[in-house]
Scaffold this active site. Sequence first.
Site, PDB file in Angstrom:
ATOM      1  N   HIS A   1      -3.592   9.173   1.148  1.00 18.99           N
ATOM      2  CA  HIS A   1      -3.561   7.984   0.295  1.00 18.99           C
ATOM      3  C   HIS A   1      -4.922   7.720  -0.317  1.00 18.99           C
ATOM      4  O   HIS A   1      -5.947   8.189   0.168  1.00 18.99           O
ATOM      5  CB  HIS A   1      -3.064   6.760   1.090  1.00 18.99           C
ATOM      6  CG  HIS A   1      -3.895   6.418   2.297  1.00 18.99           C
ATOM      7  ND1 HIS A   1      -4.197   5.133   2.639  1.00 18.99           N
ATOM      8  CD2 HIS A   1      -4.473   7.190   3.243  1.00 18.99           C
ATOM      9  CE1 HIS A   1      -4.916   5.116   3.752  1.00 18.99           C
ATOM     10  NE2 HIS A   1      -5.095   6.359   4.141  1.00 18.99           N
TER      11      HIS A   1
ATOM     12  N   HIS B   1       0.869  -1.177   0.000  1.00 16.37           N
ATOM     13  CA  HIS B   1       0.000   0.000   0.000  1.00 16.37           C
ATOM     14  C   HIS B   1       0.907   1.229   0.000  1.00 16.37           C
ATOM     15  O   HIS B   1       1.888   1.275   0.741  1.00 16.37           O
ATOM     16  CB  HIS B   1      -0.917   0.004   1.222  1.00 16.37           C
ATOM     17  CG  HIS B   1      -1.864   1.165   1.224  1.00 16.37           C
ATOM     18  ND1 HIS B   1      -2.850   1.307   0.268  1.00 16.37           N
ATOM     19  CD2 HIS B   1      -1.947   2.248   2.036  1.00 16.37           C
ATOM     20  CE1 HIS B   1      -3.521   2.431   0.503  1.00 16.37           C
ATOM     21  NE2 HIS B   1      -2.997   3.017   1.564  1.00 16.37           N
TER      22      HIS B   1
ATOM     23  N   CYS C   1      -3.378   2.849  -5.373  1.00 15.59           N
ATOM     24  CA  CYS C   1      -2.694   3.735  -4.425  1.00 15.59           C
ATOM     25  C   CYS C   1      -1.273   4.080  -4.863  1.00 15.59           C
ATOM     26  O   CYS C   1      -0.795   5.190  -4.615  1.00 15.59           O
ATOM     27  CB  CYS C   1      -2.692   3.107  -3.026  1.00 15.59           C
ATOM     28  SG  CYS C   1      -1.915   1.477  -2.967  1.00 15.59           S
TER      29      CYS C   1
END
Length: 191
Positions: free
Chosen positions: A62, A50, A140
């Site tokens: 994010h 991530h 992301c």
Amino acid sequence: MGVLSLGQVLSLLESETKMLKTHTMPASAAKEEEPEPGDLIEIFRGRYQHWTVYIGGGYIVHLVSNSEIHSLGVSSTVLGGSVSGQVKKEKLKDVVNKDDWKISNIHDNKWDPRPKQEIVKEALSMVGKDMEYSVTELNCEHFATERRYGKALSLQVLKAAEAVVRVGAATILDSTASGDMSSSPSVQYSP
């Protein structure tokens, strides 16, 4: 080799992820190295990473998918298409939780990062924005790299595509070597 099952493909991708993870820090050690505003933070979630943008004061911005399948560790968009997502501002420690993470400005040797103030200002301007989330086109990592470099790129998507190509090539080569051409692509010419 033959055709691989979904489990075998996921295992292959997991081994690729482990190779990428060799230079990570445990959450406790990473906290000793303080990120600077504009830095990219890579968080290791098992089968995927991530990505976030550090904005200072312990906060990150994010892009998150609203429909993650937590049991698989991947977004439902792995099956294709896109889902809704949202840009969030949260505490780094809350997002990291117990996972390993590192500062990962991985493209600095290839591209000049944008000025830190611009990265942070743009990231903050997007907080709360609903966005379309796609594992292959806007995840992301795409979001984070576009903020830092002005270019959306996801190495984990490229590595997954490379793994699929390698598996496909191995399957074709294996079927050709064994004489089983039923799974090999055929080319037909018509006069």
